[in-house]
Every structure is written in structure tokens, then in C-alpha cells.
Design a protein around this motif. Sequence first.
Motif, PDB file in Angstrom:
ATOM      1  N   THR A   1     -67.144  37.574  43.699  1.00  0.00           N
ATOM      2  CA  THR A   1     -67.492  37.003  45.003  1.00  0.00           C
ATOM      3  C   THR A   1     -66.296  36.941  45.939  1.00  0.00           C
ATOM      4  OG1 THR A   1     -67.034  34.665  44.463  1.00  0.00           O
ATOM      5  CG2 THR A   1     -69.183  35.545  43.817  1.00  0.00           C
TER       6      THR A   1
ATOM      7  N   ALA B   1     -71.011  31.971  50.151  1.00  0.00           N
ATOM      8  CA  ALA B   1     -70.917  33.401  50.442  1.00  0.00           C
ATOM      9  C   ALA B   1     -71.144  33.706  51.916  1.00  0.00           C
ATOM     10  CB  ALA B   1     -71.913  34.174  49.588  1.00  0.00           C
ATOM     11  N   ARG B   2     -71.975  32.899  52.593  1.00  0.00           N
ATOM     12  CA  ARG B   2     -72.314  33.185  53.987  1.00  0.00           C
ATOM     13  C   ARG B   2     -71.537  32.336  54.986  1.00  0.00           C
ATOM     14  NH1 ARG B   2     -76.691  30.053  56.301  1.00  0.00           N
ATOM     15  NH2 ARG B   2     -77.127  28.187  55.063  1.00  0.00           N
TER      16      ARG B   2
ATOM     17  N   ASP C   1     -68.585  30.813  57.408  1.00  0.00           N
ATOM     18  CA  ASP C   1     -67.678  31.487  58.343  1.00  0.00           C
ATOM     19  C   ASP C   1     -66.368  31.874  57.674  1.00  0.00           C
ATOM     20  OD1 ASP C   1     -69.533  31.240  60.344  1.00  0.00           O
ATOM     21  OD2 ASP C   1     -68.651  29.433  61.207  1.00  0.00           O
TER      22      ASP C   1
ATOM     23  N   SER D   1     -65.920  32.569  54.569  1.00  0.00           N
ATOM     24  CA  SER D   1     -66.163  33.305  53.328  1.00  0.00           C
ATOM     25  C   SER D   1     -65.255  34.518  53.213  1.00  0.00           C
ATOM     26  CB  SER D   1     -67.624  33.760  53.269  1.00  0.00           C
ATOM     27  OG  SER D   1     -67.835  34.652  52.193  1.00  0.00           O
ATOM     28  N   THR D   2     -64.769  34.744  51.997  1.00  0.00           N
ATOM     29  CA  THR D   2     -63.963  35.934  51.704  1.00  0.00           C
ATOM     30  C   THR D   2     -64.768  36.961  50.922  1.00  0.00           C
ATOM     31  OG1 THR D   2     -63.106  34.921  49.677  1.00  0.00           O
ATOM     32  CG2 THR D   2     -61.820  34.606  51.698  1.00  0.00           C
ATOM     33  N   ASN D   3     -66.085  36.764  50.855  1.00  0.00           N
ATOM     34  CA  ASN D   3     -66.942  37.695  50.125  1.00  0.00           C
ATOM     35  C   ASN D   3     -66.873  39.076  50.760  1.00  0.00           C
ATOM     36  OD1 ASN D   3     -69.516  39.086  49.226  1.00  0.00           O
ATOM     37  ND2 ASN D   3     -69.731  37.156  48.119  1.00  0.00           N
TER      38      ASN D   3
ATOM     39  N   GLN E   1     -68.913  41.468  50.624  1.00  0.00           N
ATOM     40  CA  GLN E   1     -70.208  41.944  51.102  1.00  0.00           C
ATOM     41  C   GLN E   1     -70.932  40.806  51.831  1.00  0.00           C
ATOM     42  OE1 GLN E   1     -71.162  45.021  51.054  1.00  0.00           O
ATOM     43  NE2 GLN E   1     -69.543  45.838  49.739  1.00  0.00           N
ATOM     44  N   LYS E   2     -70.247  40.194  52.745  1.00  0.00           N
ATOM     45  CA  LYS E   2     -70.804  39.046  53.468  1.00  0.00           C
ATOM     46  C   LYS E   2     -72.102  39.402  54.186  1.00  0.00           C
ATOM     47  CE  LYS E   2     -69.198  35.365  56.571  1.00  0.00           C
ATOM     48  NZ  LYS E   2     -68.074  34.908  57.419  1.00  0.00           N
TER      49      LYS E   2
ATOM     50  N   ALA F   1     -76.265  37.690  55.561  1.00  0.00           N
ATOM     51  CA  ALA F   1     -76.303  37.420  57.006  1.00  0.00           C
ATOM     52  C   ALA F   1     -77.658  36.905  57.474  1.00  0.00           C
ATOM     53  CB  ALA F   1     -75.924  38.685  57.767  1.00  0.00           C
TER      54      ALA F   1
ATOM     55  N   ASP G   1     -71.660  40.666  44.127  1.00  0.00           N
ATOM     56  CA  ASP G   1     -71.139  39.733  45.131  1.00  0.00           C
ATOM     57  C   ASP G   1     -72.021  38.507  45.285  1.00  0.00           C
ATOM     58  OD1 ASP G   1     -69.067  41.799  46.659  1.00  0.00           O
ATOM     59  OD2 ASP G   1     -70.888  42.767  45.948  1.00  0.00           O
TER      60      ASP G   1
END
Length: 496
Positions: free
Chosen positions: A46, A119-120, A122, A124-126, A128-129, A133, A165
Motif C-alpha cells: 500500500t 488509501a484515498r 489526500d 496517501s502515498t498509495n 495506485q491512489k 478515487a 494496493d
Amino acid sequence: MTNNPIAAVAASILALGLTLGVTPAMAAKMDVTIGMQLEPPNLDPTGGAAAAIDEVVYANVFEGLTRFGADGSILPALAHSWEISEDGLTYTFKLHQGVKFHDGSDFDAEDVKFSLDRARADESTNAQKALFADIASVEVVDPATVKVTLSKPNGSFLFNMAWGDAVIVAPETAADNAAKPVGTGPFVFAEWVKGDRVDLTRNPDYWGDAVKLDHVTFKFISDPTAAFAAMMAGDIDAYPAFPAPENLVQFEADSRFLVINGSSEGETILAMNNKKPPLDNILVRQAIAHAIDRQAIIDGAMFGYGTPIGTHFAPHNPAYVDLTAQSAHDPEQSRALLAEAGVSDLTLSLKLPPPSYARRGGEIVAAQLREVGINVDITNVEWAQWLEDVFKAKNFDLTIVSHTEPMDIGIYARDDYYFQYGDPEFKAIMADLDKATDPAKRTELMQAAQKKIADDYVNAYLFQLARAGVINAKLKGIWPNSPTQANDMTGVYWEE
């Protein structure tokens, strides 16, 4: 007790035989060593984009609400079932109960909410953000039920939740997963010896079906010569993505090994600039497609490893349609199409990025196009130049590249994408796919999308990048294909 020496010897032999009958030598092997070319930078799927992360931890250590099966299908995981509202906006997941993280803490709906909100967010370092979305809110209904509401219909949502992710993590341990991953999977992280290996052990408290291995080691060997030596010596039991396909013929000749020639998510294409004359003429694009001998490229550039494709879709996906015959190698038809288009003395640029599939394949493609009267000017470029000149500036006629993202046919709906297709009819198909949640309807639409881009000869489709590997012939359950970036050990076992 006996004083008969013969009887004593016989008893000893019998005892020895009974002892040998239960020795570990007769039992199934319970450990496996998997070879990998690249070492992951961390072990948190993640928080990192490297494929090597998922290759170690996906399905083994971490699990999501859903997961990919070996054939690319979407299967239940931590969620055993779900309901989708009629408007396609609300997904209500029912979770398995009695699940524990590897640190002994309980898994429940709060962990799902934490993971998806994290994960979503602002900050987030994911990597595959974008997968998250469309999530408008995540609500805990009860410990075993979570409701996810989307801002707009997204028929790919269950697919998105199967990515590495999107695995579920616990708030207590999330910050340390990069070095000490804690998941809910059938294997527990044991040790990471940097520069050498990662060790996993069986999770004795796993909630699902028990795995058949006690210990898994992922061994990192980047040098192809060293990888070959390790396999031959038996130090490695399987190397699912072997780094030197030219050596696989030697393993094929050795009965100790089995060579796998599966497909990955990498559609390798001869991309064409659809808005640049004369490539804006479908007859010219069709002529180019018929000039290509896919098998000659696979044999010459990939040492025979690769699966021919006729559209932009992975052959291992259940929705795949084999359209290779529609653009079969036919030089005579190619010449006739060029004549019909009124094109002669055509010279096209072919810009090739660094991978060997592009550089080697490009030379073969150029020779095939010259046979039908199309001159080709080859320019080898580095990745930075390719991204700037081809991908961003669209300053090219032809290029060869592998698209490795899972089920990425949606790129053809993007007006600004580098091959500049953006057909309204295709975009309508993809819009309907976003709205559709019924599996049969989604399959129908995905197949329609495949047919549409094949009919329009958007690009010349070459081959699916091979997952070419070698395994011990007695090892069973290794995925032959790669529908996601994973070395799933959950079904792996040794033949007795």
C-alpha cells in the motif's frame, strides 16, 4: 530379551526398517525457495509501486476484500460475499468472521474502513491512489459488514479491490509494514535478510484453507548466470520469471525441470500514431498489421516465449477473444491495401525504447514492413526520451512497447493518449462498462471493446509478454500465467 544372535540381528533390521518407514525422507517436502530477479524496496504493497513487493506478499501475507485468481478472475477474499445496489453506487461487503492479523489482533469492518480511507486520503502515498478515487464514503454497519458508497458507478470496483494496493491492514501495525509486514494471510513474515532473501512461515491460525507449505523463501538473484547455476544446483526450486530466456532450452532438456511459458499482463504492441498521415487512414494501418509475422517476432526477439495477440487484452483473462486471424500475416493483402489507399514510397519512423523485446523486435518488424514496400527509419531512444518525445509529445509514427497494467484496455478511450485513437463508439462501450456490474454484461462489453479496436486496426498487436520460468518438476501449484504481480504460494505443494 533373547540370547539368539541371529534373532537379535533380525530384530535390529526390523526396527531399522520401521524407523526408515517414518523418516522425513519419505514425507512430502514442506519448504520451497523461489527465485526473483529484483529485491523489493519494502514489503508494504500500500506504500510502494515496485512489482517485487506484491511478488512476495500478495495473497501470502496480505489479503484484500477480493483477490485475483490464477486465470485473472475476481474471487472473494476477506469479504465472502457482497451486494451491489441497483444504481451501482453502493457495495455492501459481508466479511469473514474469526479472522486475526498475524499479531493476534482481530480483523473486522473497522480495519476495512481504516484501510480504504487511508488509501484515498489526500496525504496517501498509495501508488495506485486512482483505484480509490470513486469512493465517496466507507461506513461500518457492524463488525462483519462494511458499506462502500461510490460517487459514480464503477463496474471495475471489485477488480480494483483485488489489487495488492488495496489489501487490508491494521491501524496498529500499518506504519511498520514496510519492514515488518503484518497481514491476515496464510503465511507470516519471519525475516528479511537485505540483499539476500525474505522468509515466510505458515500461519497456524489462518482463517481459511490451510496451505501445504511450512516455509517459503524468496531468494533474490539478479545475475542470470548465477540464477542458472542456482537452479541447476537445486538451491532454487522455482524461478517463475527467469531472467535469461535463452537458457530455458537447457532446462527443457533436463527431466528435473519444467519450463513454463505463460502470459503476463504485458500486451506488446506496434503502436501507431492514428492522427498522423498516412496512419490516419485505416487501410494503411490494416496493411501494416497484415505485414507483421507475430511468430517470427516471438521466435527471433523472445526465443520463442510469448503468446500471439490480435487485440489489447491478456489471453489468460476469461473475457479474452482470440482475434489474431483478423490481422494474420498476409504480405499480398498488405500490398493490395497500400495500393487501395494510394500510398507508395512510404517511409515511417520507428522509435524503440531500451527493452530487448523492443530493440530486437523492432529490427524484425522493420524488415517485415520493408518486404511490403514500407521503408522504416529506426531510432533507439532511452526511456526518458521515449516518455518525452513519444508518450507526451506524440512525435512518432511507430513504436514498440509493452503495456503491463492489468486489464488496461480503457486507455483507448483517452483522447490524449499517445496513439491518439479516442473513437466515440469505443468510448461509449467503456462508459457502459463502467456502469455495468453484472459479470455476464461486463464480459460482453469487454469483448465488444476488444473487437472494436481490432476492427479499427488502432495498433498492430504483437504478443503477450511471456511469464517464462522454470520450476522443479515435482513442485505443483505455481501459477503458469501472471494475471497480477504475484508469486501466490497458497496452492503450492510438492508431489509425493
